[in-house]
Design a protein around this motif. Structure first.
Motif, mmCIF file in Angstrom:
data_model
loop_
_atom_site.group_PDB
_atom_site.id
_atom_site.type_symbol
_atom_site.label_atom_id
_atom_site.label_comp_id
_atom_site.label_asym_id
_atom_site.label_seq_id
_atom_site.Cartn_x
_atom_site.Cartn_y
_atom_site.Cartn_z
ATOM 1 N N LEU A 78 0.845 -1.192 0.000
ATOM 2 C CA LEU A 78 0.000 0.000 0.000
ATOM 3 C C LEU A 78 0.880 1.242 0.000
ATOM 4 O O LEU A 78 2.085 1.172 0.260
ATOM 5 N N VAL A 79 0.276 2.393 -0.299
ATOM 6 C CA VAL A 79 0.979 3.669 -0.170
ATOM 7 C C VAL A 79 0.672 4.184 1.234
ATOM 8 O O VAL A 79 -0.453 4.618 1.509
ATOM 9 N N ASP A 92 -4.721 7.911 1.982
ATOM 10 C CA ASP A 92 -5.869 7.379 2.710
ATOM 11 C C ASP A 92 -6.275 6.023 2.139
ATOM 12 O O ASP A 92 -5.902 5.661 1.017
ATOM 13 N N VAL A 93 -7.033 5.287 2.926
ATOM 14 C CA VAL A 93 -7.413 3.918 2.584
ATOM 15 C C VAL A 93 -8.179 3.862 1.270
ATOM 16 O O VAL A 93 -7.901 3.031 0.396
ATOM 17 N N VAL A 94 -9.171 4.737 1.104
ATOM 18 C CA VAL A 94 -10.003 4.656 -0.101
ATOM 19 C C VAL A 94 -9.185 4.948 -1.353
ATOM 20 O O VAL A 94 -9.404 4.331 -2.407
ATOM 21 N N ASN A 144 -4.662 12.115 -9.021
ATOM 22 C CA ASN A 144 -5.472 11.280 -8.124
ATOM 23 C C ASN A 144 -6.976 11.593 -8.280
ATOM 24 O O ASN A 144 -7.707 11.726 -7.295
ATOM 25 N N LEU A 145 -7.419 11.700 -9.537
ATOM 26 C CA LEU A 145 -8.812 12.011 -9.842
ATOM 27 C C LEU A 145 -9.550 10.734 -10.204
ATOM 28 O O LEU A 145 -9.134 10.000 -11.102
ATOM 29 N N ARG A 162 -5.196 7.314 6.962
ATOM 30 C CA ARG A 162 -3.993 6.897 6.244
ATOM 31 C C ARG A 162 -3.805 5.391 6.394
ATOM 32 O O ARG A 162 -4.043 4.830 7.467
ATOM 33 N N ALA A 163 -3.332 4.748 5.359
ATOM 34 C CA ALA A 163 -3.131 3.304 5.403
ATOM 35 C C ALA A 163 -2.177 2.894 6.511
ATOM 36 O O ALA A 163 -2.352 1.855 7.157
ATOM 37 N N GLU A 164 -1.164 3.745 6.778
ATOM 38 C CA GLU A 164 -0.164 3.408 7.783
ATOM 39 C C GLU A 164 -0.731 3.396 9.202
ATOM 40 O O GLU A 164 -0.100 2.865 10.114
ATOM 41 N N ALA A 165 -1.945 3.959 9.385
ATOM 42 C CA ALA A 165 -2.557 3.999 10.713
ATOM 43 C C ALA A 165 -3.293 2.703 11.050
ATOM 44 O O ALA A 165 -3.701 2.502 12.194
ATOM 45 N N LEU A 166 -3.437 1.814 10.078
ATOM 46 C CA LEU A 166 -4.208 0.586 10.283
ATOM 47 C C LEU A 166 -3.313 -0.554 10.773
ATOM 48 O O LEU A 166 -2.095 -0.541 10.570
#
Length: 272
Positions: free
Chosen positions: A89-90, A94-96, A115-116, A141-145
Motif C-alpha cells: 500500500l501507499v 488514505d485507505v479509499v 489522483n482524480l 492513512r493506510a499506515e494507521a491501520l
C-alpha cells in the motif's frame, strides 16, 4: 478454465519452478504449500506475468497468457489480481485512495497524476471496504491501520480490478492468528459469493485444509501433491516438506483452535 503446462523458470543455473502442470476446470480456492524456496511465489508471479517463463505455457479461457504483451499483458494483470504478504500500500495515502489504485490501468495519465477518480468508483471502493468490514477506516492513512486491516485494504484494491482470479502470495504470513483468520475468511467468501478463483500460497497445513477446496504441494520447484484437503495427511506433508518423523503441524499453525489445543496439551510451566 486455467491450464498451466510444464511451466519452468530458471534463474541462471537454479531452477525455481520445474515443469509445473496444473489444470483448473472451474472456479475454486486452491492452497499451495511447501517449504521456503519450493517455488510457490515464483509460480504465482509467472501466472500474473510479473516473471517471464523460461519454458511452458499458461492458458486461460483459450488465451495463451504467456504470449501477451503491452496493453494485453496489463489487461491480464488486472484480470488476474495479485495480493502480497507486505500489502504494497501507499502508507501516507488514505485507505479509499489505496483501494482506487486498483483501477489505475483503466485511467488516463492525467487523472492518475492528480489522483482524480469518478464518483462511481469512489462509491464502489467504499462498498468493497464495507463488505470487508473496514469502511469506517476509509478516510484514514493506510499506515494507521493494523496489519490485518491493511491486508484487507489490499484485498479491496484487488477487487476493484474485478478480477476472475486472485493470487495471494503468503497473505497471512505476517499476521497474528486472529487477523490471519479474518483475512482467510474474507478470501473464502470472495470465492464463494463471487465465483472467483483464489490461489493462495500458505505456510500452514491446517489453514490449507480449512479454507481450500484443493491443495497443491511443491518441493524443489516441482508439484509433488495435488489433491483434496482430507488427502493431506501428516505422512504426505512430511514428503512435501522433506521432514522427518518429528514433524509437527501445531508448531507452525496459525489457526486459533490448533494453538489453543497445543497450549492445553503442553502448558508452559512458570519459572520458579
Amino acid at each position: 478454465m486455467l491450464r498451466i503446462n510444464k511451466l519452468t523458470k530458471r534463474f541462471g543455473a537454479n531452477t525455481a519452478v520445474d515443469a509445473a502442470t496444473l489444470d483448473v476446470d472451474k472456479p475454486c480456492m486452491i492452497g499451495i504449500i511447501g517449504r521456503s524456496g519450493a517455488g510457490k511465489s515464483t509460480l504465482l508471479r509467472m501466472l500474473n506475468r510479473l516473471e517471464e517463463t523460461t519454458e511452458g505455457t499458461i492458458t486461460f479461457e483459450g488465451r495463451d497468457v504467456t504470449a501477451l504483451k503491452g496493453k494485453d499483458k496489463r489487461a491480464w494483470q488486472a484480470e488476474c489480481a495479485m495480493i502480497f504478504q507486505q500489502f504494497n500500500l501507499v502508507p501516507r495515502l488514505d485507505v479509499v485512495s489505496n483501494v482506487l489504485h486498483g483501477t489505475l490501468n483503466q485511467r488516463s495519465t492525467l487523472s492518475t497524476m492528480f489522483n482524480l477518480f469518478p464518483m462511481s468508483d469512489i462509491h464502489r471502493a467504499i462498498d468493497i471496504l464495507d463488505r470487508l468490514g473496514i469502511a469506517e477506516h476509509a478516510p484514514k492513512r493506510a499506515e494507521a491501520l493494523s496489519g490485518g486491516q491493511q491486508q484487507r485494504v489490499a484485498i479491496a484494491r484487488a477487487l476493484m480490478q474485478d478480477p476472475k482470479i486472485i493470487l495471494a502470495d503468503e497473505p497471512i504470513a505476517s499476521l497474528d492468528p486472529m487477523n490471519a483468520q479474518v483475512v482467510m475468511q474474507a478470501l473464502r467468501r470472495i470465492h464463494e459469493e463471487d465465483g472467483r478463483t483464489v490461489i493462495a500460497n500458505l505456510h500452514t497445513l491446517d489453514t490449507a485444509r480449512r479454507y481450500c477446496d484443493r491443495v497443491v504441494g511443491m518441493r524443489d520447484g516441482r508439484i509433488v501433491f495435488d489433491g483434496l484437503p482430507e488427502q493431506l495427511t501428516t505422512g504426505v506433508a512430511r514428503e512435501i516438506y522433506g521432514a522427518g518423523a518429528d514433524f509437527s503441524e501445531a508448531a507452525t499453525s496459525t489457526e486459533i483452535d490448533t494453538l489453543e489445543a497445543a497450549s492445553t496439551a503442553n502448558p508452559v510451566k512458570e519459572a520458579v
